[in-house]
Design a protein around this motif. Structure first.
Motif, short mmCIF file in Angstrom:
data_model
loop_
_atom_site.label_atom_id
_atom_site.label_comp_id
_atom_site.label_asym_id
_atom_site.label_seq_id
_atom_site.Cartn_x
_atom_site.Cartn_y
_atom_site.Cartn_z
N VAL A 167 0.73 -1.44 0.26
CA VAL A 167 0.14 0.50 -0.01
C VAL A 167 0.08 1.28 0.06
O VAL A 167 1.19 1.79 -1.28
CB VAL A 167 -0.96 0.16 1.48
CG1 VAL A 167 -1.34 1.71 1.25
CG2 VAL A 167 -2.27 -1.12 1.19
N ASN A 168 1.92 1.30 0.37
CA ASN A 168 2.47 2.58 0.71
C ASN A 168 3.35 2.85 -0.14
O ASN A 168 3.29 4.12 -1.18
CB ASN A 168 3.99 2.02 1.80
CG ASN A 168 2.95 2.24 3.11
OD1 ASN A 168 2.26 2.85 3.99
ND2 ASN A 168 3.24 1.49 4.79
N GLU A 169 3.93 1.88 -1.48
CA GLU A 169 4.60 1.60 -2.42
C GLU A 169 3.95 2.09 -2.94
O GLU A 169 4.14 3.09 -4.67
CB GLU A 169 5.38 0.39 -2.48
CG GLU A 169 6.32 -0.18 -1.71
CD GLU A 169 7.13 -1.18 -2.24
OE1 GLU A 169 6.23 -2.17 -2.62
OE2 GLU A 169 7.61 -1.72 -1.07
N SER A 170 2.39 2.04 -3.65
CA SER A 170 1.61 2.05 -4.30
C SER A 170 1.62 3.49 -4.00
O SER A 170 1.27 4.04 -5.56
CB SER A 170 0.40 1.45 -4.04
OG SER A 170 -0.49 1.63 -3.42
N VAL A 171 1.37 4.04 -3.35
CA VAL A 171 0.98 5.75 -3.22
C VAL A 171 2.25 6.41 -3.89
O VAL A 171 1.94 7.40 -4.62
CB VAL A 171 0.56 5.27 -1.65
CG1 VAL A 171 0.59 7.79 -1.24
CG2 VAL A 171 -0.72 5.39 -1.58
N ILE A 172 3.08 6.35 -2.82
CA ILE A 172 4.65 6.71 -3.52
C ILE A 172 4.64 6.80 -4.94
O ILE A 172 5.09 7.11 -5.77
CB ILE A 172 5.89 6.54 -2.79
CG1 ILE A 172 5.63 6.04 -1.45
CG2 ILE A 172 7.08 6.61 -3.23
CD1 ILE A 172 6.48 6.20 -0.04
N LEU A 173 4.33 5.70 -5.45
CA LEU A 173 4.65 4.97 -6.84
C LEU A 173 4.00 5.78 -7.80
O LEU A 173 3.94 6.43 -9.08
CB LEU A 173 4.41 4.35 -7.67
CG LEU A 173 4.99 3.57 -9.02
CD1 LEU A 173 6.74 3.64 -9.29
CD2 LEU A 173 5.21 1.81 -8.92
N SER A 174 2.48 6.45 -7.71
CA SER A 174 1.59 6.33 -7.93
C SER A 174 1.77 8.19 -8.38
O SER A 174 1.60 9.13 -8.76
CB SER A 174 -0.75 6.88 -7.51
OG SER A 174 -0.14 5.13 -7.17
N PHE A 175 2.46 8.70 -6.37
CA PHE A 175 2.61 10.45 -7.17
C PHE A 175 3.70 10.79 -7.92
O PHE A 175 3.34 11.36 -8.58
CB PHE A 175 2.84 11.02 -5.61
CG PHE A 175 1.69 10.96 -4.52
CD1 PHE A 175 0.18 10.64 -5.26
CD2 PHE A 175 1.53 11.18 -3.12
CE1 PHE A 175 -0.60 10.30 -4.36
CE2 PHE A 175 0.68 11.29 -2.22
CZ PHE A 175 -0.83 11.13 -2.73
N MET A 176 4.46 9.50 -8.00
CA MET A 176 5.43 9.78 -8.49
C MET A 176 5.46 9.80 -10.61
O MET A 176 5.53 10.77 -10.85
CB MET A 176 6.78 8.60 -8.44
CG MET A 176 7.41 9.63 -7.35
SD MET A 176 8.42 7.88 -5.96
CE MET A 176 9.93 8.01 -7.65
N LEU A 177 5.08 8.40 -10.57
CA LEU A 177 4.36 8.62 -12.29
C LEU A 177 3.02 9.91 -12.75
O LEU A 177 3.35 10.51 -13.36
CB LEU A 177 3.37 7.41 -12.33
CG LEU A 177 4.41 6.17 -11.79
CD1 LEU A 177 3.69 5.00 -12.37
CD2 LEU A 177 5.91 6.26 -12.97
#
Length: 240
Positions: free
Chosen positions: A209-219
């Protein structure tokens, strides 16, 4: 997964019930935060733009510039951040929990494609809600900009409303909706991918979940820069 979802959207039976349930869920967790975030966005833009146009002696264009900034950038970004933070994380945790309970393996054993059954309706629901939220942010942002420009800074209401179309045009609305739909699709795909690939028990789901939020923001910010650059490259701008 993006290609699989795009292909399965048109080649498999549409999961209407799942789509409606997911759209309602995404809207319920993002509506109020989106409204609360959009008002400060409009306020900050209105205050900054009003101060700048006042210094330049172009107070009559305060409404046009505020609307332009809200429609082009603030609205899709604000909607996407809420969608990625709330809906994307919820999708990731839901699919991750199903993965931990071996529901995904059971579906594959029964010959059911998890992407067609679970990911496609979630992606379509997120895209739909993201576009609706974008319209809400535009409305709330413009209303907040009007309040702070006219009521707080003492600007002219007539000039604010009359200058709406001086800079902003219909292509700005189109690209704003395209951004919102793209960002919503991106958030759903990242959340689904991380959820379906989660491992290591509940702690693994939390990390996913943490990785998905951070990756979504970056992309999201990377994709926003690319779309904006292409827009200015190929679409003639009003007044230029």
């Amino acid at each position: 997964m993006s290609w699989d979802v795009a292909k399965l959207t048109f080649t498999t039976r549409f999961q209407l019930r799942e789509f409606v349930e997911q759209a309602w869920f995404v809207a319920s967790v993002t509506l109020m935060p989106t409204i609360l975030v959009s008002i400060p966005f409009g306020a900050v833009i209105a205050l900054q733009v009003g101060n700048l146009t006042g210094q330049l002696g172009a107070q009559s264009f305060a409404g046009a510039t505020a609307v332009l900034a809200t429609v082009r950038e603030a609205a899709p970004i604000a909607a996407a951040l809420i969608i990625a933070g709330a809906a994307g994380s919820a999708i990731c945790s839901d699919l991750g929990a199903r993965k931990m309970r071996e529901e995904i393996d059971a579906m594959e054993t029964l010959g059911i494609d998890p992407i067609a059954r679970l990911v496609v309706p979630r992606a379509l629901a997120t895209v739909t809600v993201a576009m609706l939220m974008n319209g809400i942010v535009i409305t709330a942002g413009i209303a907040g900009g009007y309040y702070f420009t006219v009521i707080v800074q003492g600007g002219s209401a007539g000039a604010f409303l009359a200058s709406f179309t001086a800079l902003a045009t219909l292509p700005d609305i189109y690209v704003s909706m395209i951004k919102a739909a793209t960002f919503g699709f991106l958030a759903a795909i990242v959340g689904s991918y991380k959820g379906l690939s989660a491992g290591g028990g509940p702690a693994g789901v939390g990390r996913a979940v943490n990785e998905s939020v951070i990756l979504s923001f970056m992309l999201l910010f990377l994709l926003n820069s690319i779309i904006t650059a292409l827009y200015f490259q190929f679409v003639p701008q009003a007044g230029l």
